[in-house]
Structures are given as structure tokens and as C-alpha cells.
Design a protein around this motif. Sequence first.
Motif, PDB file in Angstrom:
ATOM      1  N   GLN A 140       0.839  -1.187   0.000  1.00  0.00           N
ATOM      2  CA  GLN A 140       0.000   0.000   0.000  1.00  0.00           C
ATOM      3  C   GLN A 140       0.875   1.238   0.000  1.00  0.00           C
ATOM      4  O   GLN A 140       1.696   1.427   0.892  1.00  0.00           O
ATOM      5  CB  GLN A 140      -0.937   0.018   1.208  1.00  0.00           C
ATOM      6  N   LEU A 195      -3.785   0.074  -2.409  1.00  0.00           N
ATOM      7  CA  LEU A 195      -3.501  -1.262  -1.885  1.00  0.00           C
ATOM      8  C   LEU A 195      -3.527  -2.263  -3.036  1.00  0.00           C
ATOM      9  O   LEU A 195      -4.534  -2.382  -3.741  1.00  0.00           O
ATOM     10  CB  LEU A 195      -4.552  -1.610  -0.828  1.00  0.00           C
ATOM     11  N   PHE A 249       1.916  -5.747   3.748  1.00  0.00           N
ATOM     12  CA  PHE A 249       1.080  -6.557   4.634  1.00  0.00           C
ATOM     13  C   PHE A 249       1.109  -8.014   4.192  1.00  0.00           C
ATOM     14  O   PHE A 249       1.017  -8.298   2.993  1.00  0.00           O
ATOM     15  CB  PHE A 249      -0.379  -6.089   4.586  1.00  0.00           C
ATOM     16  N   LYS A 308     -12.976 -12.977   3.944  1.00  0.00           N
ATOM     17  CA  LYS A 308     -12.396 -11.692   4.311  1.00  0.00           C
ATOM     18  C   LYS A 308     -10.885 -11.808   4.450  1.00  0.00           C
ATOM     19  O   LYS A 308     -10.343 -12.864   4.754  1.00  0.00           O
ATOM     20  CB  LYS A 308     -12.997 -11.200   5.627  1.00  0.00           C
ATOM     21  N   LEU A 309     -10.218 -10.701   4.195  1.00  0.00           N
ATOM     22  CA  LEU A 309      -8.785 -10.607   4.447  1.00  0.00           C
ATOM     23  C   LEU A 309      -8.608  -9.935   5.802  1.00  0.00           C
ATOM     24  O   LEU A 309      -9.308  -8.980   6.126  1.00  0.00           O
ATOM     25  CB  LEU A 309      -8.099  -9.775   3.368  1.00  0.00           C
ATOM     26  N   VAL A 310      -7.681 -10.447   6.587  1.00  0.00           N
ATOM     27  CA  VAL A 310      -7.387  -9.864   7.897  1.00  0.00           C
ATOM     28  C   VAL A 310      -5.971  -9.318   7.847  1.00  0.00           C
ATOM     29  O   VAL A 310      -5.010 -10.081   7.637  1.00  0.00           O
ATOM     30  CB  VAL A 310      -7.530 -10.907   9.023  1.00  0.00           C
ATOM     31  N   PHE A 311      -5.844  -8.025   7.997  1.00  0.00           N
ATOM     32  CA  PHE A 311      -4.557  -7.346   7.884  1.00  0.00           C
ATOM     33  C   PHE A 311      -4.002  -7.025   9.264  1.00  0.00           C
ATOM     34  O   PHE A 311      -4.740  -6.662  10.175  1.00  0.00           O
ATOM     35  CB  PHE A 311      -4.714  -6.029   7.130  1.00  0.00           C
ATOM     36  N   GLY A 312      -2.675  -7.134   9.396  1.00  0.00           N
ATOM     37  CA  GLY A 312      -1.991  -6.618  10.572  1.00  0.00           C
ATOM     38  C   GLY A 312      -1.621  -5.164  10.347  1.00  0.00           C
ATOM     39  O   GLY A 312      -2.229  -4.483   9.511  1.00  0.00           O
ATOM     40  N   TYR A 318     -16.208  -6.385  -1.450  1.00  0.00           N
ATOM     41  CA  TYR A 318     -15.864  -6.272  -0.035  1.00  0.00           C
ATOM     42  C   TYR A 318     -15.749  -4.794   0.344  1.00  0.00           C
ATOM     43  O   TYR A 318     -15.308  -3.964  -0.458  1.00  0.00           O
ATOM     44  CB  TYR A 318     -14.494  -6.921   0.248  1.00  0.00           C
ATOM     45  N   TYR A 377     -13.905  -2.455   3.438  1.00  0.00           N
ATOM     46  CA  TYR A 377     -12.969  -2.408   4.550  1.00  0.00           C
ATOM     47  C   TYR A 377     -12.881  -0.955   5.033  1.00  0.00           C
ATOM     48  O   TYR A 377     -13.170  -0.013   4.297  1.00  0.00           O
ATOM     49  CB  TYR A 377     -11.556  -2.842   4.119  1.00  0.00           C
ATOM     50  N   GLN A 436     -10.078   1.672   7.108  1.00  0.00           N
ATOM     51  CA  GLN A 436      -8.685   1.792   7.539  1.00  0.00           C
ATOM     52  C   GLN A 436      -8.458   3.128   8.229  1.00  0.00           C
ATOM     53  O   GLN A 436      -8.777   4.179   7.675  1.00  0.00           O
ATOM     54  CB  GLN A 436      -7.737   1.669   6.342  1.00  0.00           C
ATOM     55  N   PRO A 479      -6.112  -2.354   6.934  1.00  0.00           N
ATOM     56  CA  PRO A 479      -7.566  -2.325   6.702  1.00  0.00           C
ATOM     57  C   PRO A 479      -8.287  -3.348   7.571  1.00  0.00           C
ATOM     58  O   PRO A 479      -7.760  -4.430   7.836  1.00  0.00           O
ATOM     59  CB  PRO A 479      -7.685  -2.697   5.220  1.00  0.00           C
ATOM     60  N   PHE A 524     -11.890  -5.501   7.929  1.00  0.00           N
ATOM     61  CA  PHE A 524     -13.034  -5.993   7.161  1.00  0.00           C
ATOM     62  C   PHE A 524     -14.339  -5.481   7.741  1.00  0.00           C
ATOM     63  O   PHE A 524     -14.543  -5.472   8.961  1.00  0.00           O
ATOM     64  CB  PHE A 524     -13.022  -7.522   7.190  1.00  0.00           C
ATOM     65  N   TYR A 561     -19.050  -8.305   3.145  1.00  0.00           N
ATOM     66  CA  TYR A 561     -18.749  -8.879   1.831  1.00  0.00           C
ATOM     67  C   TYR A 561     -20.007  -9.404   1.172  1.00  0.00           C
ATOM     68  O   TYR A 561     -20.913  -9.918   1.846  1.00  0.00           O
ATOM     69  CB  TYR A 561     -17.643  -9.926   2.001  1.00  0.00           C
ATOM     70  N   LEU A 619     -12.403   1.472   2.082  1.00  0.00           N
ATOM     71  CA  LEU A 619     -11.879   0.798   0.901  1.00  0.00           C
ATOM     72  C   LEU A 619     -12.859  -0.247   0.403  1.00  0.00           C
ATOM     73  O   LEU A 619     -13.464  -0.968   1.188  1.00  0.00           O
ATOM     74  CB  LEU A 619     -10.552   0.103   1.223  1.00  0.00           C
TER      75      LEU A 619
END
Lengths: 111, 114
Positions: free
Chosen positions: A37, A43, A88, A98-102, B33, B35, B37, B43, B45, B48, B91
Amino acid sequence: SQQGEEDPQALSIQEGENATMNCSYKTSINNLQWYRQNSGRGLVHLILIRSNEREKHSGRLRVTLDTSKKSSSLLITASRAADTASYFCVPRQGGSEKLVFGKGTKLTVNP
Amino acid sequence: DTGVSQDPRHKITKRGQNVTFRCDPISEHNRLYWYRQTLGQGPEFLTYFQNEAQLEKSRLLSDRFSAERPKGSFSTLEIQRTEQGDSAMYLCASSLQGSYNEQFFGPGTRLTVL
């Protein structure tokens, strides 16, 4: 779903050097994805490595995956100022889309 | 440009007002989806859709938030009675069912609640 933990949180290097970022996760995965990103392009998905793969290349990117250690690394070779971004890792288990981001690794490449 | 588009790119509103954001996914993608941030974080969630069906919602999505995808193409995200804590980048992403869920993200809508 689980998130990856990127390390280091921040990394500053000179143009032309290599950058290595690490990712750890907790439970077994189907695949692991890396995203980048930055303010210019937003992103963006960089590369995906499946759980049965150990290494994958895409241009100047090299990703490794060690499922026994539940870790991955992203190597960017011959870095450029344009590589300045947050990176990430996203471990994927299936069961949820779903995507889980740190928090990511913030990479700064100095010209 | 055939990527994911979002509108507006920036929105400034006063606390208590309602806002609505739009997302147009990549045309052949059936999954969409949302998100959110905030600064310094990755980001998070929100929700969806697969086609027009909303299949998963985060607990972050309070009852002030609602999302729709009426014809399985574009989607809207509405926030009612905005609060300062809603200030964030929103997003949108899309993907193709059957892929490894590589998601393609739009540029985002930056919301500022005064």
C-alpha cells in the motif's frame, strides 16, 4: 480468520539495497498473500504462495514460506524509491473470504 | 481504466449527518468487499457480498452502517448519524469466485467527520 504479524514495523534502506520483511502467523493456512500500500497506487496484491510451496518469485520479489515455523518472508531486491510503501502479509485459511490485515511493515527507500 | 472505482474520493461531513459511498467493482467480479482503515493500521473488514447476497458482516458494522449491492454490480455503503470515530478511509475491493481470493482494491473514500 487470523492476521499475520509483520516484522519489523519499520525499515529504512538506501536505493539499490535489498529489503527483507518477515511475517508470522498462528494456525495452519491454505495460502499466504502479500499486499503493498502506497499513496500513489493504493492497496495492491503482490504475490500469493500456496501452503505446499516453499518459494515463489515475481520480478524483484521473492517470497518464502515455512509452514513448520508458521512464517513467511518477502525479499525485495535492488530496491527503488518507488518501493516505499507499507507491506502486509495475509494468511488465508479458507472458511471466510475476508482478508485480515496486521499493521504491516513500513518500508522507506531513500534515493 | 477497468479497475475498482469509488466515489466520492473525499467526504467531509458534520457529526450526525448521513453519508453514502459508492463502489463499482471490476465488471466480471462477483464478490465485493468493504474495509475501513484508520491511520497507522491495516484495513479492517466490514462486509462482503457474493453477487447481491451479503454473506458476512463484521461486528464492527454497527446498526448505523448498512451496505447494499442490489443488482450484484455496484455497491453502496451508508453511514447514518456519523460520529467522529467514523473518520477513516473506506476501501472497496472485488474478486472473482474460484480464484484464490486475490482482491483488487479501489482508491478508497476518505471520510472526515467534524
